[in-house]
Motif scaffolding. Structure first.
Motif, PDB file in Angstrom:
ATOM      1  N   TYR A   1      15.081 -17.417  71.863  1.00  0.00           N
ATOM      2  CA  TYR A   1      14.607 -18.575  71.112  1.00  0.00           C
ATOM      3  C   TYR A   1      13.798 -19.508  72.011  1.00  0.00           C
ATOM      4  CZ  TYR A   1      14.652 -22.493  67.939  1.00  0.00           C
ATOM      5  OH  TYR A   1      14.265 -23.503  67.117  1.00  0.00           O
TER       6      TYR A   1
ATOM      7  N   ARG B   1      11.290 -15.023  62.903  1.00  0.00           N
ATOM      8  CA  ARG B   1      12.088 -15.565  61.799  1.00  0.00           C
ATOM      9  C   ARG B   1      11.654 -14.982  60.472  1.00  0.00           C
ATOM     10  NH1 ARG B   1      15.115 -19.619  63.256  1.00  0.00           N
ATOM     11  NH2 ARG B   1      14.635 -20.465  65.294  1.00  0.00           N
TER      12      ARG B   1
ATOM     13  N   ALA C   1      13.100 -11.629  60.208  1.00  0.00           N
ATOM     14  CA  ALA C   1      14.525 -11.728  59.891  1.00  0.00           C
ATOM     15  C   ALA C   1      14.701 -12.007  58.397  1.00  0.00           C
ATOM     16  CB  ALA C   1      15.174 -12.831  60.729  1.00  0.00           C
ATOM     17  N   GLN C   2      13.908 -12.921  57.886  1.00  0.00           N
ATOM     18  CA  GLN C   2      14.017 -13.267  56.462  1.00  0.00           C
ATOM     19  C   GLN C   2      13.767 -12.071  55.566  1.00  0.00           C
ATOM     20  OE1 GLN C   2      11.487 -16.666  55.655  1.00  0.00           O
ATOM     21  NE2 GLN C   2      13.332 -17.914  55.448  1.00  0.00           N
TER      22      GLN C   2
ATOM     23  N   LEU D   1      18.082 -11.874  56.711  1.00  0.00           N
ATOM     24  CA  LEU D   1      18.829 -12.405  57.850  1.00  0.00           C
ATOM     25  C   LEU D   1      18.291 -13.782  58.241  1.00  0.00           C
ATOM     26  CD1 LEU D   1      18.676  -9.131  59.990  1.00  0.00           C
ATOM     27  CD2 LEU D   1      20.574  -9.865  58.552  1.00  0.00           C
ATOM     28  N   THR D   2      19.097 -14.508  59.007  1.00  0.00           N
ATOM     29  CA  THR D   2      18.655 -15.784  59.547  1.00  0.00           C
ATOM     30  C   THR D   2      18.755 -15.730  61.065  1.00  0.00           C
ATOM     31  OG1 THR D   2      19.426 -17.020  57.627  1.00  0.00           O
ATOM     32  CG2 THR D   2      19.129 -18.255  59.657  1.00  0.00           C
ATOM     33  N   LEU D   3      17.693 -16.146  61.736  1.00  0.00           N
ATOM     34  CA  LEU D   3      17.699 -16.130  63.213  1.00  0.00           C
ATOM     35  C   LEU D   3      17.617 -17.555  63.723  1.00  0.00           C
ATOM     36  CD1 LEU D   3      17.467 -14.470  65.864  1.00  0.00           C
ATOM     37  CD2 LEU D   3      14.983 -14.551  65.559  1.00  0.00           C
ATOM     38  N   ASN D   4      18.549 -17.889  64.593  1.00  0.00           N
ATOM     39  CA  ASN D   4      18.441 -19.170  65.288  1.00  0.00           C
ATOM     40  C   ASN D   4      18.901 -18.970  66.731  1.00  0.00           C
ATOM     41  OD1 ASN D   4      21.275 -19.306  65.417  1.00  0.00           O
ATOM     42  ND2 ASN D   4      21.399 -20.450  63.506  1.00  0.00           N
TER      43      ASN D   4
ATOM     44  N   LEU E   1      21.627 -13.778  65.348  1.00  0.00           N
ATOM     45  CA  LEU E   1      21.019 -13.249  64.122  1.00  0.00           C
ATOM     46  C   LEU E   1      22.156 -13.103  63.121  1.00  0.00           C
ATOM     47  CD1 LEU E   1      18.422 -11.989  62.860  1.00  0.00           C
ATOM     48  CD2 LEU E   1      19.222  -9.785  63.732  1.00  0.00           C
TER      49      LEU E   1
ATOM     50  N   ASP F   1      22.091 -13.705  55.912  1.00  0.00           N
ATOM     51  CA  ASP F   1      21.631 -14.916  55.247  1.00  0.00           C
ATOM     52  C   ASP F   1      22.445 -15.164  53.990  1.00  0.00           C
ATOM     53  OD1 ASP F   1      20.225 -17.167  54.804  1.00  0.00           O
ATOM     54  OD2 ASP F   1      18.388 -16.182  54.128  1.00  0.00           O
TER      55      ASP F   1
ATOM     56  N   PRO G   1      24.548 -24.693  59.166  1.00  0.00           N
ATOM     57  CA  PRO G   1      24.072 -23.464  59.819  1.00  0.00           C
ATOM     58  C   PRO G   1      25.192 -22.432  59.915  1.00  0.00           C
ATOM     59  CG  PRO G   1      24.139 -25.340  61.349  1.00  0.00           C
ATOM     60  CD  PRO G   1      24.427 -25.874  59.998  1.00  0.00           C
ATOM     61  N   PRO G   2      24.817 -21.154  59.908  1.00  0.00           N
ATOM     62  CA  PRO G   2      25.808 -20.068  59.822  1.00  0.00           C
ATOM     63  C   PRO G   2      26.873 -20.117  60.928  1.00  0.00           C
ATOM     64  CG  PRO G   2      23.610 -19.230  60.339  1.00  0.00           C
ATOM     65  CD  PRO G   2      23.448 -20.645  59.923  1.00  0.00           C
TER      66      PRO G   2
END
Length: 626
Positions: free
Chosen positions: A297, A309, A312-313, A317-320, A324, A327, A334-335
């Motif tokens: 990141y 991102r 991932a979408q 999925l969600t990437l931060n 990963l 979603d 946030p997850p």
DNA sequence: GCCGTTTTCGGCCCGACTGTTTTCAGTCG
């Protein structure tokens, strides 16, 4: 300044004006994105437009650039034709120029500046200072004493610093910080990230990432960070994010004893003249299980990260920076705070793999098409480099004797080193006249008996004079094993003249390497702006290698040019332009620049075995290298 | 203003820190 850069600057300026005028943020971002894409595009867009059969073909080619659509392609064509964009001029007319400059002040964003402008008539740094001084700034909504203090401080820093820091000095500061952080209790990982890890030629700040075992360890580490030796100001201090200004120790070698680099010399003295007294350093902390995701990141460029991102979408999925995650629709948190288990996070390779990508080297993470790679490319590495073809000795402006130079090169594991002192026109660098050159060649030959295990070549870094002729006649050049031809003077020639000058040098049968082809200095001098496409075609035809000068003041060819050169099928030489012993350490910067250009070891002549390298150097020049 | 493996319309990355705020806007990376 290269056409791409000028166009990118124009688009970025338009975006800034729009921000201050309060237009749709997505339109602003589109311009910013297009500016970045154009700036980093390896193709010289001026050449591309000129080469196109007609305007429609040129437009189609421009639109092929990610982020350039119908409108911006039109603007690029307008810029190429008229040297300006009418809409840009109109926008600039609506916004005070001094206000645009204030966007550079950390903490002052478009919304705040617009409020200051519309509210109390701030139009530049001077009127902002007056508003601070007489207190009228406090009448603007959301302006309190603390906010004003920050602005005052930031103004001061901007005024006394040049903004960006070159790769070499930034690397040294970052290495020191990482070392400091590794020593803190509970810190299990420490690494610098950001544009520095990607090897950009200059950086705006230094990003350091650590993994701490516990939240208490993290807190302690951040305390140690803001209290670190050299910290001149604390800008923000939290448990996972802190920002400071760190003093930069000036390198005595780059303090300005004598004049610039106008006629010779290596990277040139005086580089410290506009020394930046401090640089911003940011520390971020993540738990060890998020290390890989966080490193990704904070290393990827804005565009690279946005593309990741998006990818991932597409996969649900969600990437931060924590990992990963699936979603899953959930509460507005946030997850990682909802206890969702990460699919991948521990290592960079793991996260890339979970996105269906190879582990991309940091230098590639610029959003320049790397996400389309099926496998990680085999990029050139520092340990592949086995020869230095551009080095100076005490005969001209170096600090090492021929023997000293050769011994250090051998210790680096090199099989070949070329002694290439300056030619006669580089008087400031004590360039060699004919008699001194003949004596020097003899001295180099004699040194061969004193150092074993390495081939010492007799060469010269010959000036390419303003008309493209070389600084020595053919008889003298015939004495040499290696001719590196470089431009040192007349670096402000018009592009067409520069193109003809460099083409003539490339076509000279004795020339094997074109040294620092543009003569630019990072953050200091634009250098020549030849038609690169023509140069590359000629270099390929004549088997001349184009240098990536590894010194952080030069990095010339620059990354985008090097990529275009490699794509054109040119040979590349990565040289340290050694003047002092520590210059060998700059090799990493040259290699990183080559990697940023997607270059593998194949075309890099310094990676070749001795026999192949020597045969190439001899080609067209029978009798040399015994 | 750009873009399309749901889309030619309706989206456009995500989280931390700060200061001025009683719930959030602005900035940054």
């Amino acid at each position: 300044m290269p056409f791409n850069q000028r166009l990118a600057d124009e688009l970025a300026r338009m975006a800034s004006c729009m921000e201050l005028l309060g237009v749709d943020a997505f339109r602003v971002r589109a311009h910013q994105r297009a500016a970045r894409a154009i700036e980093s595009d390896p193709t010289d867009l001026r050449e591309l437009i000129d080469r196109s059969a007609n305007e429609a073909a040129a437009k189609a080619a421009l639109r092929a650039i990610e982020g350039v659509g119908d409108k911006i392609a039109d603007k690029a064509l307008e810029f190429a034709r008229d040297g300006a964009i009418a809409e840009a001029r109109q926008l600039a007319g609506e916004v005070p120029a001094g206000l645009l400059a204030l966007l550079e002040v950390p903490g002052l964003g478009p919304k705040t500046l617009r409020a200051l402008w519309q509210g109390i008539g701030v139009t530049d740094a001077a009127s902002l200072k007056r508003a601070i001084h007489d207190g009228t700034i406090l009448t603007v909504p959301r302006m309190g004493n603390k906010a004003v203090d920050k602005i005052r401080h930031a103004l001061m820093i901007v005024e006394e610093s040049a903004g960006r820091l070159r790769l070499g000095p930034a690397w040294a500061v970052a290495a020191r910080i990482v070392e400091h952080m590794r020593r803190q209790v509970g810190v299990v990982e420490a690494q610098f990230a950001g544009s520095l890890r990607r090897g950009r030629e200059s950086v705006g700040d230094i990003d350091v990432l650590i993994a701490a075992r516990t939240p208490e360890d993290a807190e302690g580490a951040h305390g140690a960070f803001v209290a670190m030796p050299g910290v001149t100001a604390v800008l923000a201090s939290g448990k996972t994010r802190s920002s400071v200004r760190v003093a930069i120790e000036p390198d005595p070698r780059w303090e300005p004893p004598t004049g610039g680099d106008g006629s010779g010399g290596g990277p040139g003295p005086g580089a410290g003249a506009a020394a930046v007294p401090s640089v911003q350093a940011d520390l971020r902390t993540v738990p060890p299980e998020s290390w890989g995701a966080a490193l990704m990141y904070f290393t990827g460029s804005k565009d690279h990260n946005v593309q990741l991102r998006g990818l991932a979408q597409l996969r649900g999925l969600t990437l931060n920076e924590y990992g990963l995650f699936p979603d899953e629709p959930g509460p507005d948190k946030p997850p990682q705070q909802r206890g969702v288990r990460a699919i991948a996070a521990r290592t960079e390779g793991e996260v890339y793999a979970a996105l269906g990508l190879p582990e991309l080297p940091p230098e590639l993470r610029e959003g320049r098409g790397e996400l389309g790679l099926a496998a990680a490319p085999g990029l050139v590495r520092e340990e592949n480099i086995r020869a230095e073809l551009h080095a100076h000795t005490t005969a001209s402006d170096g600090w090492l004797s021929v023997v000293g130079l050769a011994e250090r090169a051998r210790l680096r594991g090199f099989h070949t080193v070329a002694v290439t002192d300056h030619s006669r026109s580089s008087t400031i660098a004590r360039g060699l006249d004919a008699a001194r050159l003949r004596a020097h060649v003899r001295a180099v030959h004699e040194a061969r008996s004193q150092v074993s295990g390495i081939t010492i070549l007799a060469g010269s870094e010959v000036d390419i004079l303003a008309d493209g002729s070389l600084d020595y006649d053919d008889d003298l050049l015939g004495l040499l094993d290696v001719v590196v031809a470089s431009p040192h003077a007349s670096l402000d020639q018009p592009p067409a003249v520069a193109t003809a000058r460099l083409l003539r040098a490339i076509e000279h049968p004795r020339v094997r390497v074109l040294g620092h082809p543009t003569g630019r200095l990072v953050l200091r001098r634009a250098g020549l702006e030849p038609a690169m496409g023509e140069l590359f075609a000629a270099a390929r035809e004549h088997g001349v290698a184009l240098e990536i000068n590894a010194h952080w003041m030069r990095l010339d060819l620059r990354d985008t040019h090097a990529r275009a050169a490699a794509e054109a099928g040119c040979l590349i030489a990565i040289n340290c332009d050694v003047h002092a012993p520590e210059d060998f350490d700059n090799l990493r910067f040259g290699v990183m620049t080559a990697r940023r250009a997607w270059i593998g070891p194949g075309p890099v002549v310094n990676t070749w075995p001795a026999e192949r390298l020597h045969a190439w150097l001899r080609s067209g020049r029978p009798g040399a290298i015994t």
